[in-house]
Design a protein around this motif. Structure first.
Motif, PDB file in Angstrom:
ATOM      1  N   SER A   1       2.397  -4.008  37.121  1.00  0.00           N
ATOM      2  CA  SER A   1       2.565  -2.758  36.372  1.00  0.00           C
ATOM      3  C   SER A   1       3.121  -1.660  37.271  1.00  0.00           C
ATOM      4  O   SER A   1       4.038  -0.930  36.893  1.00  0.00           O
ATOM      5  CB  SER A   1       1.228  -2.309  35.777  1.00  0.00           C
ATOM      6  OG  SER A   1       0.771  -3.224  34.808  1.00  0.00           O
TER       7      SER A   1
ATOM      8  N   VAL B   1      -7.092  -8.007  28.821  1.00  0.00           N
ATOM      9  CA  VAL B   1      -5.849  -7.352  28.413  1.00  0.00           C
ATOM     10  C   VAL B   1      -5.494  -6.279  29.438  1.00  0.00           C
ATOM     11  O   VAL B   1      -6.306  -5.404  29.731  1.00  0.00           O
ATOM     12  CB  VAL B   1      -5.989  -6.713  27.011  1.00  0.00           C
ATOM     13  CG1 VAL B   1      -4.685  -6.053  26.590  1.00  0.00           C
ATOM     14  CG2 VAL B   1      -6.444  -7.740  25.984  1.00  0.00           C
TER      15      VAL B   1
ATOM     16  N   TRP C   1       2.877 -11.841  27.044  1.00  0.00           N
ATOM     17  CA  TRP C   1       3.410 -10.579  27.534  1.00  0.00           C
ATOM     18  C   TRP C   1       4.181  -9.970  26.379  1.00  0.00           C
ATOM     19  O   TRP C   1       5.186 -10.545  25.931  1.00  0.00           O
ATOM     20  CB  TRP C   1       4.386 -10.797  28.691  1.00  0.00           C
ATOM     21  CG  TRP C   1       3.813 -11.247  29.982  1.00  0.00           C
ATOM     22  CD1 TRP C   1       3.591 -10.480  31.094  1.00  0.00           C
ATOM     23  CD2 TRP C   1       3.414 -12.582  30.357  1.00  0.00           C
ATOM     24  NE1 TRP C   1       3.081 -11.244  32.107  1.00  0.00           N
ATOM     25  CE2 TRP C   1       2.956 -12.537  31.678  1.00  0.00           C
ATOM     26  CE3 TRP C   1       3.394 -13.808  29.678  1.00  0.00           C
ATOM     27  CZ2 TRP C   1       2.502 -13.666  32.351  1.00  0.00           C
ATOM     28  CZ3 TRP C   1       2.929 -14.930  30.331  1.00  0.00           C
ATOM     29  CH2 TRP C   1       2.496 -14.853  31.655  1.00  0.00           C
TER      30      TRP C   1
ATOM     31  N   THR D   1       4.270  -2.803  29.011  1.00  0.00           N
ATOM     32  CA  THR D   1       3.941  -4.208  28.812  1.00  0.00           C
ATOM     33  C   THR D   1       2.448  -4.354  28.580  1.00  0.00           C
ATOM     34  O   THR D   1       1.648  -3.684  29.227  1.00  0.00           O
ATOM     35  CB  THR D   1       4.367  -5.041  30.040  1.00  0.00           C
ATOM     36  OG1 THR D   1       5.779  -4.875  30.236  1.00  0.00           O
ATOM     37  CG2 THR D   1       4.050  -6.518  29.865  1.00  0.00           C
ATOM     38  N   VAL D   2       2.102  -5.247  27.657  1.00  0.00           N
ATOM     39  CA  VAL D   2       0.710  -5.612  27.417  1.00  0.00           C
ATOM     40  C   VAL D   2       0.593  -7.109  27.679  1.00  0.00           C
ATOM     41  O   VAL D   2       1.275  -7.913  27.046  1.00  0.00           O
ATOM     42  CB  VAL D   2       0.267  -5.301  25.964  1.00  0.00           C
ATOM     43  CG1 VAL D   2      -1.160  -5.775  25.731  1.00  0.00           C
ATOM     44  CG2 VAL D   2       0.415  -3.816  25.660  1.00  0.00           C
TER      45      VAL D   2
ATOM     46  N   ARG E   1      -1.959 -10.286  27.648  1.00  0.00           N
ATOM     47  CA  ARG E   1      -3.241 -10.712  27.041  1.00  0.00           C
ATOM     48  C   ARG E   1      -3.501 -12.146  27.446  1.00  0.00           C
ATOM     49  O   ARG E   1      -2.664 -13.026  27.215  1.00  0.00           O
ATOM     50  CB  ARG E   1      -3.150 -10.578  25.529  1.00  0.00           C
ATOM     51  CG  ARG E   1      -4.458 -10.789  24.826  1.00  0.00           C
ATOM     52  CD  ARG E   1      -4.328 -10.347  23.354  1.00  0.00           C
ATOM     53  NE  ARG E   1      -5.632 -10.245  22.756  1.00  0.00           N
ATOM     54  CZ  ARG E   1      -6.293 -11.274  22.236  1.00  0.00           C
ATOM     55  NH1 ARG E   1      -5.744 -12.475  22.243  1.00  0.00           N
ATOM     56  NH2 ARG E   1      -7.483 -11.090  21.705  1.00  0.00           N
TER      57      ARG E   1
ATOM     58  N   SER F   1       6.406  -6.809  25.615  1.00  0.00           N
ATOM     59  CA  SER F   1       7.037  -5.813  26.465  1.00  0.00           C
ATOM     60  C   SER F   1       8.146  -5.062  25.742  1.00  0.00           C
ATOM     61  O   SER F   1       8.977  -5.666  25.063  1.00  0.00           O
ATOM     62  CB  SER F   1       7.601  -6.506  27.712  1.00  0.00           C
ATOM     63  OG  SER F   1       7.947  -5.570  28.686  1.00  0.00           O
TER      64      SER F   1
ATOM     65  N   SER G   1      -2.581  -3.434  30.148  1.00  0.00           N
ATOM     66  CA  SER G   1      -1.462  -2.738  29.525  1.00  0.00           C
ATOM     67  C   SER G   1      -0.980  -1.609  30.431  1.00  0.00           C
ATOM     68  O   SER G   1      -1.757  -1.042  31.194  1.00  0.00           O
ATOM     69  CB  SER G   1      -1.849  -2.204  28.152  1.00  0.00           C
ATOM     70  OG  SER G   1      -3.002  -1.393  28.234  1.00  0.00           O
TER      71      SER G   1
END
Length: 162
Positions: A32, A56, A113, A152-153, A155, A115, A58
């Motif tokens: 990140s 998660v 991902w 971007t997340v 999980r 994004s 983010s």
């Protein structure tokens, strides 16, 4: 004759097993920051028995452009970060080995991902998925994402590759 090198599921599991869960979270946070995020969140989702069902992470970074997904996820090693001077904002880069996306499997056997990034044709969204026991990434290019912020997340669910 040339023989392409393939990454097998057992090698991916080996990379994940060598990473402790905290190291996997650290990897995601560094990714990140390498994407120039100014905010990073780590959340745990719990199941009915108060066990961790998902991790998660983010961020509000630059996201993963759809045109870069194949290069970023295709191979082991050869990270773009190795030859880069720093992030766009001038931060020093952390990752350089090109296998961090597999290290995160220490948190769960299934990863996604989602994004959003800016590109020459505007803002777009891409979703990359990795399923347990596979060695391929599934990519879903969602196209325009004008109403969503960049970032971007990631999980992770399922049993960790331990």
């Amino acid at each position: 004759m040339r023989i392409p090198v393939e990454v097998r599921p057992d090698f991916i599991e080996k990379v994940a097993r060598r990473t402790d869960p905290l190291g996997a979270v650290e990897e995601l946070v560094w990714n990140s920051l390498d994407a120039d995020a100014t905010e990073v969140r780590v959340d745990l989702e719990y199941d009915d028995l108060s066990g961790v069902a998902a991790v998660v992470v983010s961020d509000n970074g630059q996201g993963i452009p759809a045109v870069s997904v194949e290069t970023a996820f295709k191979g082991m090693g050869g990270s773009w970060k190795r030859g880069a001077a720093g992030t766009q904002s001038g931060r020093q880069l952390h990752g350089r080995h090109g296998y961090g996306r597999f290290r995160v499997l220490a948190l769960g056997s299934n990863a996604s991902w989602a994004s959003v990034s800016d590109g020459p044709d505007g803002r777009s969204k891409v979703i990359i998925r990795f399923q347990d026991g596979d060695s391929d990434f599934d990519v879903d290019d969602r196209g325009k994402a004008d109403s969503e912020d960049t970032g971007t997340v990631v999980r992770l669910t399922g049993h960790a590759q331990r």
